[in-house]
Design a protein around this motif. Structure first.
Motif, mmCIF file in Angstrom:
data_model
loop_
_atom_site.group_PDB
_atom_site.id
_atom_site.type_symbol
_atom_site.label_atom_id
_atom_site.label_comp_id
_atom_site.label_asym_id
_atom_site.label_seq_id
_atom_site.Cartn_x
_atom_site.Cartn_y
_atom_site.Cartn_z
ATOM 1 N N UNK A 252 3.399 -10.240 0.075
ATOM 2 C CA UNK A 252 4.082 -8.961 0.016
ATOM 3 C C UNK A 252 5.449 -8.997 0.665
ATOM 4 N N UNK A 253 5.958 -10.178 0.940
ATOM 5 C CA UNK A 253 7.328 -10.259 1.449
ATOM 6 C C UNK A 253 8.268 -10.366 0.256
ATOM 7 N N UNK A 268 6.550 -11.436 7.499
ATOM 8 C CA UNK A 268 5.641 -10.578 6.763
ATOM 9 C C UNK A 268 4.295 -10.453 7.424
ATOM 10 N N UNK A 269 3.298 -9.842 6.784
ATOM 11 C CA UNK A 269 3.369 -9.364 5.413
ATOM 12 C C UNK A 269 4.286 -8.135 5.295
ATOM 13 N N UNK A 270 4.756 -7.941 4.074
ATOM 14 C CA UNK A 270 5.558 -6.764 3.793
ATOM 15 C C UNK A 270 6.814 -6.696 4.633
ATOM 16 N N UNK A 271 7.552 -7.786 4.613
ATOM 17 C CA UNK A 271 8.897 -7.764 5.185
ATOM 18 C C UNK A 271 9.872 -7.804 4.015
ATOM 19 N N UNK A 288 6.648 -4.347 7.457
ATOM 20 C CA UNK A 288 7.482 -3.169 7.251
ATOM 21 C C UNK A 288 8.798 -3.245 8.018
ATOM 22 N N UNK B 234 4.521 -6.659 -10.345
ATOM 23 C CA UNK B 234 3.851 -6.238 -9.125
ATOM 24 C C UNK B 234 4.257 -4.832 -8.668
ATOM 25 N N UNK B 270 8.774 -1.913 -2.212
ATOM 26 C CA UNK B 270 7.863 -1.290 -1.262
ATOM 27 C C UNK B 270 8.202 0.158 -0.975
ATOM 28 N N UNK B 288 9.903 0.729 2.232
ATOM 29 C CA UNK B 288 9.051 1.401 3.210
ATOM 30 C C UNK B 288 9.360 2.891 3.329
ATOM 31 N N UNK B 305 12.446 3.291 5.682
ATOM 32 C CA UNK B 305 11.479 3.794 6.667
ATOM 33 C C UNK B 305 11.465 5.311 6.819
ATOM 34 N N UNK C 254 -3.078 -5.314 3.224
ATOM 35 C CA UNK C 254 -3.281 -6.662 3.726
ATOM 36 C C UNK C 254 -4.251 -6.530 4.891
ATOM 37 N N UNK C 270 -0.157 -0.316 0.943
ATOM 38 C CA UNK C 270 0.744 -0.932 1.906
ATOM 39 C C UNK C 270 0.374 -0.600 3.343
ATOM 40 N N UNK C 272 -1.412 -2.446 6.774
ATOM 41 C CA UNK C 272 -1.640 -3.782 7.331
ATOM 42 C C UNK C 272 -2.697 -3.627 8.421
ATOM 43 N N UNK C 288 2.502 1.966 4.895
ATOM 44 C CA UNK C 288 3.384 1.417 5.918
ATOM 45 C C UNK C 288 2.857 1.662 7.331
#
Lengths: 406, 406, 406
Positions: A252-253, A268-271, A288, B234, B270, B288, B305, C254, C270, C272, C288
């Motif tokens: 998810x990066x 990450x994840x999700x960066x 995030x 995705x 995201x 985010x 964010x 994740x 999303x 984590x 997030x």
């Protein structure tokens, strides 16, 4: 032949980066600038002498196979060079400033010419440098330091080849207004014996903190894509990306290159890693987080819910969750930064924070554009950092206490 | 036949949306309401006259193929209609209020009837409108304005067909308590000549800022799914989603429709788009961010964010990273909003912020439920916006300064 | 045979968890501790008596098939046991403390021995407990309560089998310094008739709020992976994960196990979820959010942009978007917590917040390490919670008002 790297400068204009490292140790794609110099020089010389300031000895001691010479008592590049006189026994020797960025071609160009030689580059803002006047035969006429209306864009690149004579001229110069013995003053005395070589390759003086962003950008452009680390499934990579050994890019990066991820860093994840992000080794960018056009040095942690844009974050920094750097003024004017008690424009509409080594920020901290945070500083949770923070200061929001410098 | 759109209202109750656009230009799925009116009217009439307020002339000038008539000196819908008298040469003509939402059937119903005709709809809250009393033959008895105990739910929908006679009755009416010349006063004079047509289709008066959320919701329900933009791999899309041309939905975006994404907008990576989100054109929703049941107008940036729920965010707004709108009171009571110096309940348990055009918020800004932020306002980083912010005001947190209205 | 569970303790040291539930109702993997006791005991006894405090009657009433006995007037474990004397008609009966955690083997060990029996466990920090001195034949010599220099690591585990004689000795004991009638005082009177059984299985006294994190951790280790809920595509699951019926894990989540997701909880998109996260039933963890080594109880909502680490979040809590718990001091020392007016070290370098039931936090709230927020408290948006918050208090930032306890 020998080469001398002048690396004794204090680097005050580069603070807080230089709070914890000497100027020549600023990282370019996770490698100290001086190691890049040494790698190039080794191809042309047998010995390398590095003139250092004793304060930073521990850093220079880490370099293998060079001779360290401490500069004592007197200040300035000429005094620095003078410190190595007794070690120079060949007729000619190379001299380079430790804080300029260049490519191998720069050295090659100088080596091709016989006798005293200096490298010159053309820049957009010559008034920040020593402007080079030369005659039609490429002989130096004069170096003029930092004048308001420079006669040309051609400046002194800080890369020279000298004959031993230079030392006797150094003995004759007098201190500048700043009280420093400047090498160009000696060079001007032998101007008619100095050949100026024009160089069109990459060259940059890393003089202000944000220059480090550009320097990394330039070198990033030169690299080829390579992925030596582990990339989990469901990672999106666009454009050129360098991922070094041991690095892990978690699911998810999203990486929009050009970008550099150093050894053993975990992302990450999700960066969300955006163009011109350069991440050193052992860095942790957690979930995030968005990083854009920034240099993040080794061992730093940006674990949760941060936005870092157009910033320099030094080593071993820990950002509390939700720490955010602002990188744009409301009025969209160029961001200004305090450099040695002077308020200077960075020339950038987008500039975030310059955060020194070992800084800790609390959760939900806000850092305004162009702010410098000194090494070892702590920032109270929820604080809005609206002024520069001193080295080691514990910064509180105004409603708690005005500050507590340590 | 000609049609007249009465569009000269100031729209103060719709502020701050109307700080930068006239009421008939509120966007419904990224298209100004008045353009929807004109599209429908063109099917039934040869000419369209729009009565405008000179203050907003620049907006109306952008409309092709209509005649603009400025309303001068006197106030009220009757005065507005009077302004076009000299342009009306057919026996009958249509009149519609520029700030009501309706479907084509509304016009069709009125066109079917001969002579003076007014459209009527049944609503839940008739006391906010002009209640229509009619006899057993669907002839108007009287329009009663905004009474506390309305005799029925049937109200004046603001869509009429008149014969030229109406102008002579307008000349006879007297100003209302508010000092306005009201069209219903003239209609009441010819009540027995007016046929009331009941209409069951979509109708809505966009009178308060949050009505815009509902209006968009209603029209979103009517649309079919279509994806003309680019959707990266995705991306998860649930339910009905409209993605216009040039829009890009980046990896890792999760869209729960119904949702509308306007032209050339870039969403993600995201981002989490939840039901009843309507995003205009050239909008940037970055990483985010979560957007829920909100109207986001053209050129706005919500880059990092943020959470935006049950809100209206006007054009060219820039949210600093971490800007969050709260949309629920701790006590879970209906959120209240200041409308023209009166504190009124929105009838919504969940209501976020109403943010005017060109607003800039700093990083980590918090906006409380039901807050209105005037156009061009700036919000200091880290501030908690706990009261309405004026047009052009720079809002500071209380520990810095109480406010700095400009 | 009958078993008695002593469950009348106030649990003040466990506040704010015990603001809304009695101590034996702390959840272990979403099931109250006492239900785990009862399940085990039912295999060995015919009847279960639970000695309760009338204040929490409503909780205990929910338990099927046990006899509730209210403890009246006098305080202490001996007084609690005395309350059931009239219901005990067998020669022997089991007694267990309602706030200790153990496995079935503990009961089995005690059942194997004839006559008065007490279970003993070896712990690292014996000075917090009653230390057990025994002779070479495993007969009790004495229980010594909470001494500074314990002679051994063997302590009273709070699990006993008694003969009816114990009641007559209870009648002889005198109140402790704290004014409580303590069961060990009666046991010490019959020490030479009590066999001490050493037990090596899982045992834990849930005495401080953070013990609940460890207790859940221990039981999580024992479970096998199982996924009964719905997992959308594009969810990454690492290591052991338990997802109960009705739970939904949305795309882009994740999960790094071990982790537990209770019934009907909705996680993501999303989110984590990191190791040792235990989420109760009907919980909502939205987009997030990162949750690490925390216990999140039933009906709680952490909807947007939060980081929760090393924390206990009780039931029906609502975190405003961007609410963040800090879990690490700047100096990286052990986090301290106020327990009954005493400041004690948690022994943890990482400890977040302990948040009571029904708490509401505003958006962008920051909670510092080791902070306790009482049940029903409200936290003003943007506030930094830097001290414990009372039950029902509305916590404001200092620049608005110092506090408003209700």
């Amino acid at each position: 032949m020998k080469a001398v790297i002048l690396a004794a400068g204090k680097g005050e204009r580069l603070e807080p980066i230089t709070h914890t490292r000497p100027k020549p140790f600023v990282p370019i794609l996770d490698k100290p600038l001086i190691l890049r110099h040494i790698e190039i020089l080794r191809k042309y010389v047998s010995d390398i002498l590095v003139v250092i300031n004793s304060e930073y000895k521990v850093h220079f001691n880490s370099i293998q196979g060079v001779k360290l010479v401490e500069q004592i008592n007197t200040r300035g590049t000429a005094a620095a060079l003078k410190s190595v006189e007794k070690y120079i026994n060949d007729e000619e020797f190379l001299v380079i400033y430790g804080d300029v960025l260049f490519e191998e071609d720069a050295i090659k160009s100088v080596m091709k010419v016989e006798g005293n030689t200096m490298l010159s580059v053309s820049v957009n803002d010559p008034k920040r440098y020593g402007v080079v006047i030369l005659n039609s035969e490429n002989r130096l006429v004069k170096i003029i330091e930092k004048v308001e209306n420079p006669p040309s864009n051609l400046i002194n690149a800080g890369i020279y080849k000298f004959t031993q004579d230079i030392f006797s001229y150094i003995d004759k110069i007098r201190p500048s207004i700043r009280g420093e013995y400047e090498l160009p003053d000696a060079i001007n005395m032998i101007a008619d014996k100095v050949t100026v070589v024009k160089y069109n390759g990459i060259w940059m003086d890393i003089g202000r903190p944000w220059d480090l962003i550009d320097a990394n950008k330039i070198f990033l452009e030169k690299e080829e894509s390579r992925i030596f680390g582990l990339v989990e499934e469901n990672v999106k990579i666009k454009n050129k990306v360098i991922i070094e050994e041991g690095a892990v890019i978690k699911s998810g990066t999203y990486i929009e290159g050009p970008a550099y991820i150093g050894k053993n860093s975990v992302i990450g994840p999700y960066a969300y890693i955006r163009p011109y992000t350069v991440i050193g080794s052992n860095v942790r960018i957690g979930a995030f987080n968005e990083i854009k056009e920034s240099v993040i040095m080794e061992n730093t942690k940006i674990p949760h819910l941060s936005y870092v844009g157009d910033s320099v974050i030094c080593e071993d920094v820990n950002f509390g969750a939700g720490t955010i750097t602002a990188n744009l003024r409301f009025d969209e004017k160029e961001v200004k930064v305090n450099i040695k008690n002077e308020r200077v424009s960075s020339g950038r509409k987008k500039l975030g924070a310059i955060v020194g080594g070992h800084v800790r920020t609390g959760i939900n901290v806000s850092i305004l554009p162009g702010i410098k945070i000194g090494a070892y500083a702590w920032i109270y949770p929820g604080a809005v950092v609206d002024r520069d923070v001193n080295k080691g200061e514990f910064f509180y929001p105004p409603y708690l206490r005005r500050s507590s410098s340590t």
